[in-house]
Design a protein around this motif. Structure first.
Motif, PDB file in Angstrom:
ATOM      1  N   ALA A 146       0.836  -1.205   0.000  1.00 44.82           N
ATOM      2  CA  ALA A 146       0.000   0.000   0.000  1.00 44.82           C
ATOM      3  C   ALA A 146       0.868   1.250   0.000  1.00 44.82           C
ATOM      4  O   ALA A 146       0.555   2.245  -0.675  1.00 44.82           O
ATOM      5  N   THR A 147       1.970   1.213   0.739  1.00 38.08           N
ATOM      6  CA  THR A 147       2.897   2.348   0.759  1.00 38.08           C
ATOM      7  C   THR A 147       3.539   2.555  -0.603  1.00 38.08           C
ATOM      8  O   THR A 147       3.652   3.691  -1.090  1.00 38.08           O
ATOM      9  N   LEU A 148       3.952   1.467  -1.241  1.00 33.69           N
ATOM     10  CA  LEU A 148       4.556   1.581  -2.567  1.00 33.69           C
ATOM     11  C   LEU A 148       3.560   2.184  -3.556  1.00 33.69           C
ATOM     12  O   LEU A 148       3.904   3.088  -4.331  1.00 33.69           O
ATOM     13  N   VAL A 149       2.339   1.675  -3.545  1.00 31.52           N
ATOM     14  CA  VAL A 149       1.320   2.153  -4.485  1.00 31.52           C
ATOM     15  C   VAL A 149       1.017   3.626  -4.241  1.00 31.52           C
ATOM     16  O   VAL A 149       0.850   4.413  -5.190  1.00 31.52           O
ATOM     17  N   ARG A 150       0.958   4.023  -2.990  1.00 34.05           N
ATOM     18  CA  ARG A 150       0.615   5.399  -2.629  1.00 34.05           C
ATOM     19  C   ARG A 150       1.741   6.392  -2.913  1.00 34.05           C
ATOM     20  O   ARG A 150       1.491   7.534  -3.304  1.00 34.05           O
ATOM     21  N   SER A 151       2.999   5.937  -2.753  1.00 28.76           N
ATOM     22  CA  SER A 151       4.104   6.899  -2.678  1.00 28.76           C
ATOM     23  C   SER A 151       5.164   6.779  -3.754  1.00 28.76           C
ATOM     24  O   SER A 151       6.000   7.683  -3.879  1.00 28.76           O
ATOM     25  N   PHE A 152       5.175   5.692  -4.533  1.00 29.24           N
ATOM     26  CA  PHE A 152       6.250   5.468  -5.493  1.00 29.24           C
ATOM     27  C   PHE A 152       5.694   5.298  -6.906  1.00 29.24           C
ATOM     28  O   PHE A 152       4.529   4.945  -7.088  1.00 29.24           O
ATOM     29  N   PRO A 153       6.543   5.524  -7.923  1.00 29.70           N
ATOM     30  CA  PRO A 153       6.072   5.384  -9.310  1.00 29.70           C
ATOM     31  C   PRO A 153       5.596   3.964  -9.611  1.00 29.70           C
ATOM     32  O   PRO A 153       6.167   2.983  -9.123  1.00 29.70           O
TER      33      PRO A 153
END
Length: 284
Positions: A180-187
């Motif tokens: 969820a963090t990757l999806v929210r914050s990274f390309p």
């Protein structure tokens, strides 16, 4: 031990690390993200400054609240001097040895440092290694034209459950939180079918690597992963990031895909070292 928080020093560190690529890939990627908004809320530790001999990136203490969440508790390491790295690793102000965590990097001495530190801290460690592939110009990746009935997009929160279900290391609440963090914050880039269903995707991780690439089984063999990775790689490359990914030693299928796309396998392996704390003896 010093925590580098000055923006000018972090920019200088990024330039220094870039000169030592590819050995610095993981640390360099983390520092690049820190210098561009710090979406993972990481920080940088060095043994000294400006002539550092060892550097670690880690999640800020206020982020790494869960001692068992090794998806969040991830460090990247690089050293010029193994003894300096060993000392930094054993410093309880640098590493929270009461947590389960990973350290990753592209130097063989990481194993020795972790082995020695685990012995001192009476913890356990388990190393694993991955091939690292690097691409110098993602514009040269040959990809098919996307079928007009499909569309390119970016991942969003509604996709996280599917990512967690299909990821080989997923399936837990911790892995879901990490994704969820990757999806929210990274390309990220993905392909959706005509009904908006997610069928293929890839993301960038906190260390600047292309990761979590996946295509649903019924859509494989159509070049969708090539399209997704090329578009994502071009976007990341335009921001100055090296284009690289880490692949399991036994994942021959993905290794062949990367080589077909023009990625070059690097000689140094990427080492992921899993640490668990000293077992609790409990009360008598």
């Amino acid at each position: 031990m010093l925590i580098l928080s000055c923006p000018s020093k972090l920019q200088l560190l990024e330039g220094i690390l870039r000169k030592s690529l590819p050995q610095t890939l993981s640390v360099h990627g983390a520092v690049m993200h820190i210098n561009r908004g710090n979406p993972a809320e990481h920080e940088v530790l060095v043994d000294s400054w400006p002539k550092f001999k060892a550097v670690l990136t880690r999640p800020r203490r206020e982020v790494a609240k869960d001692d068992s969440d090794f998806y969040t508790n991830m460090y990247a390491a690089f050293y010029h001097d193994l003894d300096a790295y060993r000392m930094l690793l054993q410093d309880s102000d640098a590493i929270n040895w009461g947590q389960t965590f990973y350290i990753l990097g592209h130097q063989d001495g990481l194993y020795e440092g972790s082995r020695d530190a685990a012995a001192v801290k009476q913890g356990q460690f388990s190393p694993s290694s991955y091939f690292t592939y690097l691409h110098h110009d993602p514009n040269k990746i040959h990809a098919r034209q996307l079928d007009p009935s499909l569309r390119l997009s970016t991942l969003n929160s509604s996709h996280v459950d599917l990512l967690n279900e299909t990821w080989a290391y997923g399936g837990s609440e911790h892995s879901r939180g990490y994704l969820a963090t990757l999806v929210r914050s990274f390309p990220s880039r993905c392909i959706l079918d005509s009904s908006g269903r997610l069928i293929s995707w890839s993301l960038c991780d906190p260390f600047g690597a292309l990761a979590h690439g996946y295509t649903l089984p019924e859509y494989r063999g159509r070049g969708y992963m090539t399209i997704v990775n090329k578009v994502l790689a071009m976007h990341v490359h335009a921001s100055g990031f090296p284009i690289y990914g880490n692949v399991a030693l036994d994942n021959v299928r993905m290794q062949k895909c990367l080589e077909y796309w023009g990625f070059q396998r690097l000689s140094p392996l990427c080492h992921f070292i899993y640490h668990t704390p000293k077992p609790s003896t409990g009360s008598i």
